[in-house]
Design an enzyme around this catalytic site. Structure first.
Site, PDB file in Angstrom:
ATOM      1  N   ASP A  21      23.646  38.591  71.601  1.00 29.73           N
ATOM      2  CA  ASP A  21      23.005  37.544  71.726  1.00 29.73           C
ATOM      3  C   ASP A  21      23.446  36.180  71.595  1.00 29.73           C
ATOM      4  OD1 ASP A  21      19.624  36.351  70.587  1.00 29.73           O
ATOM      5  OD2 ASP A  21      20.841  36.136  72.413  1.00 29.73           O
ATOM      6  N   VAL A  68      15.084  30.020  57.504  1.00 26.65           N
ATOM      7  CA  VAL A  68      16.289  30.338  56.983  1.00 26.65           C
ATOM      8  C   VAL A  68      16.361  29.179  55.676  1.00 26.65           C
ATOM      9  CG1 VAL A  68      18.813  30.592  56.902  1.00 26.65           C
ATOM     10  CG2 VAL A  68      17.442  31.588  58.737  1.00 26.65           C
ATOM     11  N   GLY A  82      12.277  30.275  62.835  1.00 26.83           N
ATOM     12  CA  GLY A  82      12.226  30.742  64.155  1.00 26.83           C
ATOM     13  C   GLY A  82      10.688  31.227  64.114  1.00 26.83           C
ATOM     14  N   PHE A  97       9.761  34.118  63.558  1.00 23.44           N
ATOM     15  CA  PHE A  97       9.278  35.349  62.654  1.00 23.44           C
ATOM     16  C   PHE A  97       9.488  34.823  61.444  1.00 23.44           C
ATOM     17  CE2 PHE A  97       9.169  37.644  66.205  1.00 23.44           C
ATOM     18  CZ  PHE A  97      10.180  37.778  66.997  1.00 23.44           C
ATOM     19  N   GLY A 100      16.774  26.278  58.990  1.00 18.83           N
ATOM     20  CA  GLY A 100      16.238  26.444  60.377  1.00 18.83           C
ATOM     21  C   GLY A 100      14.937  27.377  60.096  1.00 18.83           C
TER      22      GLY A 100
HETATM   23  C1  LIG Z   1      14.258  32.427  61.405  1.00 22.58           C
HETATM   24  C2  LIG Z   1      15.748  31.928  61.815  1.00 22.58           C
HETATM   25  C3  LIG Z   1      16.339  30.760  61.896  1.00 22.58           C
HETATM   26  C4  LIG Z   1      17.447  31.049  62.480  1.00 22.58           C
HETATM   27  C5  LIG Z   1      18.438  30.240  62.847  1.00 22.58           C
HETATM   28  N1  LIG Z   1      19.291  29.683  61.628  1.00 22.58           N
HETATM   29  C6  LIG Z   1      20.339  30.287  61.206  1.00 22.58           C
HETATM   30  C7  LIG Z   1      20.663  29.507  60.166  1.00 22.58           C
HETATM   31  C8  LIG Z   1      21.952  29.402  59.445  1.00 22.58           C
HETATM   32  C9  LIG Z   1      22.508  30.629  58.827  1.00 22.58           C
HETATM   33 CL1  LIG Z   1      21.900  32.325  59.327  1.00 22.58          CL
HETATM   34  C10 LIG Z   1      23.830  30.694  58.082  1.00 22.58           C
HETATM   35  N2  LIG Z   1      24.448  29.427  57.816  1.00 22.58           N
HETATM   36  C11 LIG Z   1      23.564  28.353  58.304  1.00 22.58           C
HETATM   37  N3  LIG Z   1      24.227  26.954  58.083  1.00 22.58           N
HETATM   38  C12 LIG Z   1      23.382  26.271  58.665  1.00 22.58           C
HETATM   39  C13 LIG Z   1      23.318  24.862  58.600  1.00 22.58           C
HETATM   40  C14 LIG Z   1      24.506  24.124  57.830  1.00 22.58           C
HETATM   41  N4  LIG Z   1      24.207  22.836  58.228  1.00 22.58           N
HETATM   42  C15 LIG Z   1      25.021  21.647  57.522  1.00 22.58           C
HETATM   43  N5  LIG Z   1      23.187  22.574  58.809  1.00 22.58           N
HETATM   44  C16 LIG Z   1      22.723  23.917  59.257  1.00 22.58           C
HETATM   45  C17 LIG Z   1      21.745  24.087  60.011  1.00 22.58           C
HETATM   46  N6  LIG Z   1      22.310  27.022  59.241  1.00 22.58           N
HETATM   47  C18 LIG Z   1      22.496  28.293  58.950  1.00 22.58           C
HETATM   48  C19 LIG Z   1      19.984  28.357  60.223  1.00 22.58           C
HETATM   49  N7  LIG Z   1      18.728  28.683  61.026  1.00 22.58           N
HETATM   50  N8  LIG Z   1      17.556  32.390  62.453  1.00 22.58           N
HETATM   51  O1  LIG Z   1      16.690  33.033  62.073  1.00 22.58           O
END
Ligand SMILES: Cc1cc(Cn2cc(-c3c(Cl)cnc4nc(-c5cn(C)nc5C)[nH]c34)cn2)no1
Length: 279
Positions: A138, A29, A24, A26, A22
């Protein structure tokens, strides 16, 4: 507690970094694996100059202090952090089934059992946060993740992120603002109870209750708490009762977290294990 493992000094060389999960404003991930233990984590990378630009350094440090101290099955763990010259890295629990939003979009809306189970998990996580004087986690759907068993995890530090898929942009989140926020009054713990009402509505109908064409129309509907329940999908009277007792303008009159847990709809529909795979 003193049996806490000593704080290890982590560095980027401790991790094999994989695909982006993901991004954002800032940072991003990534999926990552700790080299020695082979443990899978989510590595959040924040760019220092972005942090300076938005002046969020102090807020980020405070949020990380809070997040590290929180231990709850429905709150994503922050295992530790480290930094190099230009980036700050947060070592986060990896939620294998990704964003709850995706589940919501895929099925249009959740079943009453699923919605009640997620509401109970959220209530328990927020009650834990409020005990530790942490408010406003949030809890937008974009920040709700699911672990490998489908258990809900509040997955963010309470600061704006752009979720990977473009379809719900940041401005969509104004749907979650409570009247006291929109009218610039101070907000307290009860702000989360309002958001719980918004979320419950959205879990069951697939859209937030005060959605409108323009931002000002949404603010208007929030201020007047213009709440109506569409005839489809058919939602039980108890569910509408709970939503109606959360989306109350006077924050002191909203159901407390304790009262949510004891509400007939939750008692009847929520799976206490937090896992509900029945559609
Ligand atoms: C910069 C920024 C982007 C984000 C939003 N974000 C959170 C995640 C994320 C986290 Cl922190 C932990 N586990 C995750 N698992 C996923 C995921 C799993 N699948 C199959 N698809 C996804 C998407 N995302 C996770 C990613 N981005 N926060 O700060």
């Amino acid at each position: 507690n003193n049996n806490e493992s000593p704080k290890r000094q982590w560095s980027l060389k401790d991790f094999d970094v994989g695909k982006p999960l993901g991004k954002g404003k800032f940072g991003r991930v990534y999926l990552a694996r700790e080299v020695r233990s082979k443990y899978i984590v989510a590595l959040k990378v924040i760019f220092r100059e972005q942090m300076k630009k938005y002046g969020i350094h102090r807020q980020l440090m405070r949020e990380m202090e809070i997040q590290t101290s929180l231990r709850h099955p429905n709150i994503l763990r922050l295992y530790g952090w480290f930094h190099d010259a230009e980036r700050i890295f947060m070592i986060l629990e990896y939620a294998h089934r990704g964003e709850l939003y995706r589940e919501l979009r895929k099925n249009g809306h959740l079943s009453e059992k699923q919605a009640a189970t997620y509401m109970l998990s959220l209530t328990q996580a927020l009650a834990y946060c409020h005990e530790k004087d942490v408010i406003h986690r949030d809890i937008k759907p974009e920040n709700l993740l699911l672990d490998h068993e489908g258990r809900l995890k509040i997955g963010d530090f309470g600061w704006a992120v752009q979720s990977r898929s473009k379809r719900y942009t940041m401005c969509g989140t104004l749907d979650y603002l409570a009247p006291e926020m929109v009218e610039n009054k101070g907000h307290d713990f009860a702000i989360d109870n309002w958001t719980m009402g918004i979320l419950c509505y959205e879990f069951l109908y697939g859209v937030p209750p005060f959605e409108a064409e323009s931002q000002s129309d949404t603010f208007q509907r929030i201020r007047k708490v213009e709440l109506n329940f569409p005839s489809t999908p058919r939602i039980s009277t108890e569910a509408r009762d709970l939503i109606g007792r959360l989306l109350v303008k006077d924050s002191s009159k909203r159901l407390s977290l304790q009262e949510i847990e004891e509400h007939p709809w939750i008692i009847k529909n929520a799976d206490p294990s937090g896992i509900c795979n029945t559609r």
